[in-house]
Design a protein around this motif. Sequence first.
Motif, PDB file in Angstrom:
ATOM      1  N   GLU A   1       0.822  -1.212   0.000  1.00 64.88           N
ATOM      2  CA  GLU A   1       0.000   0.000   0.000  1.00 64.88           C
ATOM      3  C   GLU A   1       0.859   1.266   0.000  1.00 64.88           C
ATOM      4  N   ARG A   2       1.892   1.299   0.847  1.00 67.15           N
ATOM      5  CA  ARG A   2       2.730   2.492   0.944  1.00 67.15           C
ATOM      6  C   ARG A   2       3.521   2.731  -0.335  1.00 67.15           C
ATOM      7  N   VAL A   3       4.048   1.663  -0.940  1.00 64.86           N
ATOM      8  CA  VAL A   3       4.822   1.840  -2.169  1.00 64.86           C
ATOM      9  C   VAL A   3       3.896   2.245  -3.311  1.00 64.86           C
ATOM     10  N   LEU A   4       2.687   1.693  -3.357  1.00 68.94           N
ATOM     11  CA  LEU A   4       1.715   2.126  -4.366  1.00 68.94           C
ATOM     12  C   LEU A   4       1.384   3.608  -4.192  1.00 68.94           C
ATOM     13  N   ASP A   5       1.220   4.048  -2.947  1.00 67.00           N
ATOM     14  CA  ASP A   5       0.981   5.476  -2.690  1.00 67.00           C
ATOM     15  C   ASP A   5       2.165   6.304  -3.179  1.00 67.00           C
ATOM     16  N   TYR A   6       3.361   5.829  -2.883  1.00 63.30           N
ATOM     17  CA  TYR A   6       4.592   6.533  -3.262  1.00 63.30           C
ATOM     18  C   TYR A   6       4.702   6.692  -4.774  1.00 63.30           C
ATOM     19  N   THR A   7       4.252   5.675  -5.513  1.00 60.35           N
ATOM     20  CA  THR A   7       4.356   5.702  -6.979  1.00 60.35           C
ATOM     21  C   THR A   7       3.069   6.199  -7.637  1.00 60.35           C
ATOM     22  N   ASP A   8       2.175   6.756  -6.834  1.00 59.79           N
ATOM     23  CA  ASP A   8       0.880   7.240  -7.344  1.00 59.79           C
ATOM     24  C   ASP A   8       0.116   6.140  -8.071  1.00 59.79           C
ATOM     25  N   GLY A   9       0.193   4.907  -7.551  1.00 59.53           N
ATOM     26  CA  GLY A   9      -0.550   3.783  -8.093  1.00 59.53           C
ATOM     27  C   GLY A   9       0.067   3.113  -9.305  1.00 59.53           C
ATOM     28  N   ASN A  10       1.272   3.485  -9.662  1.00 58.85           N
ATOM     29  CA  ASN A  10       1.934   2.903 -10.829  1.00 58.85           C
ATOM     30  C   ASN A  10       2.450   1.507 -10.467  1.00 58.85           C
ATOM     31  N   GLU A  11       1.777   0.492 -10.994  1.00 60.04           N
ATOM     32  CA  GLU A  11       2.127  -0.889 -10.648  1.00 60.04           C
ATOM     33  C   GLU A  11       3.503  -1.299 -11.155  1.00 60.04           C
ATOM     34  N   SER A  12       3.897  -0.830 -12.307  1.00 65.92           N
ATOM     35  CA  SER A  12       5.214  -1.190 -12.839  1.00 65.92           C
ATOM     36  C   SER A  12       6.321  -0.662 -11.937  1.00 65.92           C
ATOM     37  N   ARG A  13       6.230   0.606 -11.552  1.00 64.18           N
ATOM     38  CA  ARG A  13       7.239   1.184 -10.654  1.00 64.18           C
ATOM     39  C   ARG A  13       7.195   0.529  -9.279  1.00 64.18           C
ATOM     40  N   THR A  14       5.988   0.250  -8.787  1.00 62.08           N
ATOM     41  CA  THR A  14       5.842  -0.398  -7.480  1.00 62.08           C
ATOM     42  C   THR A  14       6.506  -1.764  -7.492  1.00 62.08           C
ATOM     43  N   ALA A  15       6.221  -2.556  -8.522  1.00 62.19           N
ATOM     44  CA  ALA A  15       6.815  -3.890  -8.617  1.00 62.19           C
ATOM     45  C   ALA A  15       8.338  -3.799  -8.688  1.00 62.19           C
ATOM     46  N   LYS A  16       8.843  -2.841  -9.439  1.00 58.30           N
ATOM     47  CA  LYS A  16      10.295  -2.680  -9.559  1.00 58.30           C
ATOM     48  C   LYS A  16      10.911  -2.330  -8.205  1.00 58.30           C
ATOM     49  N   ILE A  17      10.305  -1.399  -7.483  1.00 58.53           N
ATOM     50  CA  ILE A  17      10.814  -1.013  -6.163  1.00 58.53           C
ATOM     51  C   ILE A  17      10.790  -2.203  -5.208  1.00 58.53           C
ATOM     52  N   LEU A  18       9.723  -2.988  -5.269  1.00 58.54           N
ATOM     53  CA  LEU A  18       9.584  -4.151  -4.378  1.00 58.54           C
ATOM     54  C   LEU A  18      10.435  -5.337  -4.812  1.00 58.54           C
ATOM     55  N   GLY A  19      10.891  -5.331  -6.064  1.00 60.08           N
ATOM     56  CA  GLY A  19      11.695  -6.447  -6.558  1.00 60.08           C
ATOM     57  C   GLY A  19      10.870  -7.668  -6.894  1.00 60.08           C
ATOM     58  N   ILE A  20       9.622  -7.439  -7.302  1.00 61.16           N
ATOM     59  CA  ILE A  20       8.743  -8.534  -7.695  1.00 61.16           C
ATOM     60  C   ILE A  20       8.180  -8.224  -9.084  1.00 61.16           C
ATOM     61  N   SER A  21       7.553  -9.215  -9.698  1.00 63.57           N
ATOM     62  CA  SER A  21       6.950  -8.985 -11.012  1.00 63.57           C
ATOM     63  C   SER A  21       5.604  -8.280 -10.832  1.00 63.57           C
ATOM     64  N   ARG A  22       5.138  -7.653 -11.907  1.00 61.81           N
ATOM     65  CA  ARG A  22       3.833  -7.015 -11.867  1.00 61.81           C
ATOM     66  C   ARG A  22       2.736  -8.046 -11.625  1.00 61.81           C
ATOM     67  N   GLY A  23       2.912  -9.244 -12.177  1.00 57.86           N
ATOM     68  CA  GLY A  23       1.942 -10.314 -11.958  1.00 57.86           C
ATOM     69  C   GLY A  23       1.845 -10.702 -10.482  1.00 57.86           C
ATOM     70  N   THR A  24       2.991 -10.800  -9.838  1.00 56.15           N
ATOM     71  CA  THR A  24       3.000 -11.125  -8.402  1.00 56.15           C
ATOM     72  C   THR A  24       2.344 -10.005  -7.610  1.00 56.15           C
ATOM     73  N   LEU A  25       2.642  -8.764  -7.975  1.00 55.87           N
ATOM     74  CA  LEU A  25       2.020  -7.621  -7.299  1.00 55.87           C
ATOM     75  C   LEU A  25       0.503  -7.700  -7.421  1.00 55.87           C
ATOM     76  N   ARG A  26       0.021  -7.991  -8.607  1.00 60.98           N
ATOM     77  CA  ARG A  26      -1.430  -8.086  -8.812  1.00 60.98           C
ATOM     78  C   ARG A  26      -2.035  -9.233  -8.016  1.00 60.98           C
ATOM     79  N   GLN A  27      -1.336 -10.366  -7.953  1.00 58.65           N
ATOM     80  CA  GLN A  27      -1.825 -11.495  -7.148  1.00 58.65           C
ATOM     81  C   GLN A  27      -1.938 -11.108  -5.681  1.00 58.65           C
ATOM     82  N   ARG A  28      -0.926 -10.423  -5.178  1.00 59.24           N
ATOM     83  CA  ARG A  28      -0.928 -10.028  -3.764  1.00 59.24           C
ATOM     84  C   ARG A  28      -2.023  -8.995  -3.495  1.00 59.24           C
TER      85      ARG A  28
END
Length: 95
Positions: free
Chosen positions: A61-88
């Motif tokens: 939630e915090r990283v999504l807020d930080y990236t203004d909801g940008n899933e690609s940037r969020t996944a990159k910051i977290l070190g996971i794939s966008r697919g994994t982010l969406r699953q979570r």
Amino acid sequence: MTIINQSLDLSFYHEVEHTVYPSLRECVQQLVQRHLATIGAKHTTNLYELVWLEMEQALIERVLDYTDGNESRTAKILGISRGTLRQRRKLFGHY
């Protein structure tokens, strides 16, 4: 024999702009201690899963807020794939 990685930073405090903040580890330790003191160990089951899921959800939630909801940037910051982010996110009811 225990091998300690000398390059691992295990400091409990980090200084940002001349303000000392507790490390994530210390924050988690304090929250777990407070949880056990409030609820008690005998009324707590599966504490590991509870802490892990709460931490993961807050982190996403915090990283999504930080990236203004940008899933690609969020996944990159977290070190996971966008697919994994969406699953979570789906698991946490964000979809």
